[in-house]
Design a protein around this motif. Structure first.
Motif, PDB file in Angstrom:
ATOM      1  N   LYS A  76       0.843  -1.193   0.000  1.00 50.75           N
ATOM      2  CA  LYS A  76       0.000   0.000   0.000  1.00 50.75           C
ATOM      3  C   LYS A  76       0.878   1.243   0.000  1.00 50.75           C
ATOM      4  O   LYS A  76       1.820   1.351   0.780  1.00 50.75           O
ATOM      5  N   SER A  77       0.557   2.188  -0.884  1.00 51.05           N
ATOM      6  CA  SER A  77       1.322   3.433  -0.924  1.00 51.05           C
ATOM      7  C   SER A  77       0.457   4.548  -1.479  1.00 51.05           C
ATOM      8  O   SER A  77      -0.386   4.318  -2.347  1.00 51.05           O
ATOM      9  N   GLY A  78       0.696   5.755  -0.968  1.00 51.72           N
ATOM     10  CA  GLY A  78       0.010   6.925  -1.498  1.00 51.72           C
ATOM     11  C   GLY A  78       0.494   7.295  -2.880  1.00 51.72           C
ATOM     12  O   GLY A  78      -0.138   8.085  -3.581  1.00 51.72           O
ATOM     13  N   ASN A  79       1.621   6.713  -3.297  1.00 49.69           N
ATOM     14  CA  ASN A  79       2.146   6.963  -4.636  1.00 49.69           C
ATOM     15  C   ASN A  79       3.073   5.815  -5.004  1.00 49.69           C
ATOM     16  O   ASN A  79       3.897   5.392  -4.191  1.00 49.69           O
ATOM     17  N   MET A  80       2.935   5.322  -6.213  1.00 46.38           N
ATOM     18  CA  MET A  80       3.704   4.158  -6.645  1.00 46.38           C
ATOM     19  C   MET A  80       4.929   4.513  -7.489  1.00 46.38           C
ATOM     20  O   MET A  80       5.630   3.614  -7.952  1.00 46.38           O
ATOM     21  N   SER A  81       5.196   5.790  -7.714  1.00 48.31           N
ATOM     22  CA  SER A  81       6.304   6.139  -8.605  1.00 48.31           C
ATOM     23  C   SER A  81       7.645   6.092  -7.881  1.00 48.31           C
ATOM     24  O   SER A  81       7.750   6.388  -6.690  1.00 48.31           O
ATOM     25  N   LEU A  82       8.682   5.731  -8.640  1.00 45.30           N
ATOM     26  CA  LEU A  82      10.041   5.700  -8.098  1.00 45.30           C
ATOM     27  C   LEU A  82      10.450   7.083  -7.613  1.00 45.30           C
ATOM     28  O   LEU A  82      10.975   7.252  -6.513  1.00 45.30           O
ATOM     29  N   GLY A  83      10.211   8.097  -8.447  1.00 41.56           N
ATOM     30  CA  GLY A  83      10.641   9.446  -8.117  1.00 41.56           C
ATOM     31  C   GLY A  83      10.025   9.981  -6.846  1.00 41.56           C
ATOM     32  O   GLY A  83      10.719  10.600  -6.016  1.00 41.56           O
ATOM     33  N   VAL A  84       8.731   9.768  -6.657  1.00 49.28           N
ATOM     34  CA  VAL A  84       8.058  10.272  -5.461  1.00 49.28           C
ATOM     35  C   VAL A  84       8.590   9.592  -4.208  1.00 49.28           C
ATOM     36  O   VAL A  84       8.781  10.226  -3.162  1.00 49.28           O
ATOM     37  N   ASN A  85       8.843   8.288  -4.281  1.00 49.75           N
ATOM     38  CA  ASN A  85       9.339   7.582  -3.109  1.00 49.75           C
ATOM     39  C   ASN A  85      10.775   7.978  -2.776  1.00 49.75           C
ATOM     40  O   ASN A  85      11.153   8.040  -1.607  1.00 49.75           O
ATOM     41  N   LEU A  86      11.558   8.283  -3.795  1.00 52.45           N
ATOM     42  CA  LEU A  86      12.876   8.853  -3.532  1.00 52.45           C
ATOM     43  C   LEU A  86      12.740  10.233  -2.886  1.00 52.45           C
ATOM     44  O   LEU A  86      13.488  10.577  -1.959  1.00 52.45           O
ATOM     45  N   LEU A  87      11.777  11.021  -3.363  1.00 46.70           N
ATOM     46  CA  LEU A  87      11.526  12.335  -2.766  1.00 46.70           C
ATOM     47  C   LEU A  87      11.134  12.190  -1.297  1.00 46.70           C
ATOM     48  O   LEU A  87      11.586  12.966  -0.442  1.00 46.70           O
ATOM     49  N   ALA A  88      10.315  11.187  -0.980  1.00 44.89           N
ATOM     50  CA  ALA A  88       9.917  10.965   0.411  1.00 44.89           C
ATOM     51  C   ALA A  88      11.123  10.613   1.274  1.00 44.89           C
ATOM     52  O   ALA A  88      11.257  11.093   2.406  1.00 44.89           O
ATOM     53  N   ALA A  89      12.024   9.772   0.731  1.00 48.08           N
ATOM     54  CA  ALA A  89      13.217   9.399   1.484  1.00 48.08           C
ATOM     55  C   ALA A  89      14.107  10.614   1.742  1.00 48.08           C
ATOM     56  O   ALA A  89      14.641  10.794   2.847  1.00 48.08           O
ATOM     57  N   ILE A  90      14.237  11.467   0.715  1.00 55.21           N
ATOM     58  CA  ILE A  90      15.047  12.680   0.874  1.00 55.21           C
ATOM     59  C   ILE A  90      14.387  13.636   1.871  1.00 55.21           C
ATOM     60  O   ILE A  90      15.055  14.262   2.696  1.00 55.21           O
ATOM     61  N   THR A  91      13.055  13.741   1.785  1.00 54.19           N
ATOM     62  CA  THR A  91      12.315  14.612   2.706  1.00 54.19           C
ATOM     63  C   THR A  91      12.546  14.196   4.154  1.00 54.19           C
ATOM     64  O   THR A  91      12.784  15.035   5.037  1.00 54.19           O
ATOM     65  N   LYS A  92      12.498  12.903   4.411  1.00 55.90           N
ATOM     66  CA  LYS A  92      12.732  12.411   5.771  1.00 55.90           C
ATOM     67  C   LYS A  92      14.131  12.777   6.241  1.00 55.90           C
ATOM     68  O   LYS A  92      14.321  13.255   7.370  1.00 55.90           O
ATOM     69  N   ARG A  93      15.115  12.598   5.377  1.00 56.60           N
ATOM     70  CA  ARG A  93      16.498  12.883   5.751  1.00 56.60           C
ATOM     71  C   ARG A  93      16.710  14.379   6.011  1.00 56.60           C
ATOM     72  O   ARG A  93      17.393  14.762   6.971  1.00 56.60           O
ATOM     73  N   VAL A  94      16.138  15.236   5.165  1.00 55.28           N
ATOM     74  CA  VAL A  94      16.278  16.680   5.363  1.00 55.28           C
ATOM     75  C   VAL A  94      15.590  17.106   6.658  1.00 55.28           C
ATOM     76  O   VAL A  94      16.115  17.920   7.429  1.00 55.28           O
ATOM     77  N   ALA A  95      14.388  16.548   6.910  1.00 56.78           N
ATOM     78  CA  ALA A  95      13.673  16.887   8.144  1.00 56.78           C
ATOM     79  C   ALA A  95      14.465  16.479   9.381  1.00 56.78           C
ATOM     80  O   ALA A  95      14.417  17.152  10.415  1.00 56.78           O
ATOM     81  N   GLN A  96      15.198  15.375   9.282  1.00 55.92           N
ATOM     82  CA  GLN A  96      16.059  14.948  10.396  1.00 55.92           C
ATOM     83  C   GLN A  96      17.186  15.945  10.635  1.00 55.92           C
ATOM     84  O   GLN A  96      17.616  16.156  11.770  1.00 55.92           O
ATOM     85  N   SER A  97      17.656  16.556   9.547  1.00 54.05           N
ATOM     86  CA  SER A  97      18.839  17.412   9.620  1.00 54.05           C
ATOM     87  C   SER A  97      18.537  18.838  10.066  1.00 54.05           C
ATOM     88  O   SER A  97      19.425  19.535  10.568  1.00 54.05           O
ATOM     89  N   LEU A  98      17.307  19.288   9.866  1.00 54.63           N
ATOM     90  CA  LEU A  98      16.943  20.673  10.166  1.00 54.63           C
ATOM     91  C   LEU A  98      16.032  20.730  11.385  1.00 54.63           C
ATOM     92  O   LEU A  98      15.087  19.944  11.490  1.00 54.63           O
ATOM     93  N   ASP A  99      16.267  21.663  12.270  1.00 62.17           N
ATOM     94  CA  ASP A  99      15.392  21.785  13.440  1.00 62.17           C
ATOM     95  C   ASP A  99      14.122  22.546  13.073  1.00 62.17           C
ATOM     96  O   ASP A  99      13.916  22.948  11.929  1.00 62.17           O
ATOM     97  N   ASP A 100      13.256  22.768  14.077  1.00 61.28           N
ATOM     98  CA  ASP A 100      11.953  23.358  13.763  1.00 61.28           C
ATOM     99  C   ASP A 100      11.990  24.870  13.545  1.00 61.28           C
ATOM    100  O   ASP A 100      10.946  25.508  13.450  1.00 61.28           O
TER     101      ASP A 100
END
Length: 271
Positions: A123-147
């Motif tokens: 199950k996924s909100g999006n099945m594309s390779l690019g979007v899932n790579l974007l999600a992985a990058i988003t998680k990593r950037v969010a980890q790196s930047l504070d609020d």
């Protein structure tokens, strides 16, 4: 290994027709059935002809129980009520269920989760390779930047889309929340209108745009003091979702029962 036999749910819709075309030009999979809603005027029509292909002899049918007797999986980009009805039958038959339906509620997700002790669900909100790579990058950037960096997610889709925010926007929101170590439901800001007051620190904001024939544009904005980082993905054809769903189905074939995501399919779950 023999070809994986797949049913396309919602075969008369835009995504269903795209899936039929994708199956026709993908090695290792065959169209075993074409499911459509009871009462649809398309029942009995040839799935190939509807998809702009030569006649393939697979007629649209409303009986999933009958179709699934000789199938290995079902790919489901429909509506929540239809997906939930399909979940029980797919689980009983023991076939792979790939779910790309958006707009699912918490109770819908609970129903899906309840069958995964006996069934394989991707199950996924999006099945594309690019979007899932974007999600992985988003998680990593969010980890790196504070609020001190505010997170805003902007999405645009065609005028006929019925749910908002999009499933992809929520996928990206979940990734950002995971990176921050927070729960999205408790830090989600939607539908700003009127005098809203200042932005609450730590919220993840959503804006949904609708118009024209846009397949899907998504941006994650990290807005900090005096600088801004923007991560974006633009879908140009829904065939990217169809081919991603086929990749998910083939990956899931033979897997142990459980609930999987495209992150698992693409080997990104550890990011």
């Amino acid at each position: 290994m023999s070809d994986m036999r797949l049913i396309v749910a919602g075969a008369g819709g835009r995504m269903g027709r795209a899936l039929t075309r994708a199956i026709s030009d993908t090695k290792g999979v065959v169209l075993a059935g074409a499911l459509e809603a009871p009462g649809s005027e398309l029942l009995g029509k040839d799935a190939g002809v509807l998809a702009g292909l030569p006649e393939n002899g697979v007629k649209l049918c409303a009986d999933l129980w009958a179709l699934s007797a000789k199938a290995d999986g079902i790919i489901d980009f429909t509506v929540p009520a239809a997906t939930i009805a399909n979940v029980a039958i797919a689980a009983q038959r023991g076939i792979v269920h790939v779910i790309g339906t958006t707009g699912l509620t918490a109770s819908d997700n609970a129903v899906i989760h309840s069958v995964t002790k006996q069934a394989v669900v991707v199950k996924s909100g999006n099945m594309s390779l690019g979007v899932n790579l974007l999600a992985a990058i988003t998680k990593r950037v969010a980890q790196s930047l504070d609020d001190s960096f505010d997170i805003e997610i902007v999405e645009m889709h065609h005028r006929a889309k019925i749910d908002a925010p999009s499933g992809t926007a929520l996928l990206l929101g979940d990734a950002a929340a995971a990176g921050r170590g927070i729960e999205l439901d408790q830090h989600s800001a939607r539908g700003r209108d009127g005098v809203t007051g200042a932005r609450r620190t730590g919220d993840i904001g959503f804006a949904a745009l609708r118009g024209g024939t846009v397949t899907g544009d998504h941006s994650v904005i990290f807005a900090g003091p005096y600088e801004r980082i923007e991560l974006s993905h633009k879908a140009e054809d829904r065939m990217i979702f169809a081919h991603g769903a086929l990749k998910a189905a083939r990956w899931a074939h033979g897997k142990s029962p459980g609930l999987y995501s495209m992150m698992d399919v693409l080997g990104l779950s550890d990011i």
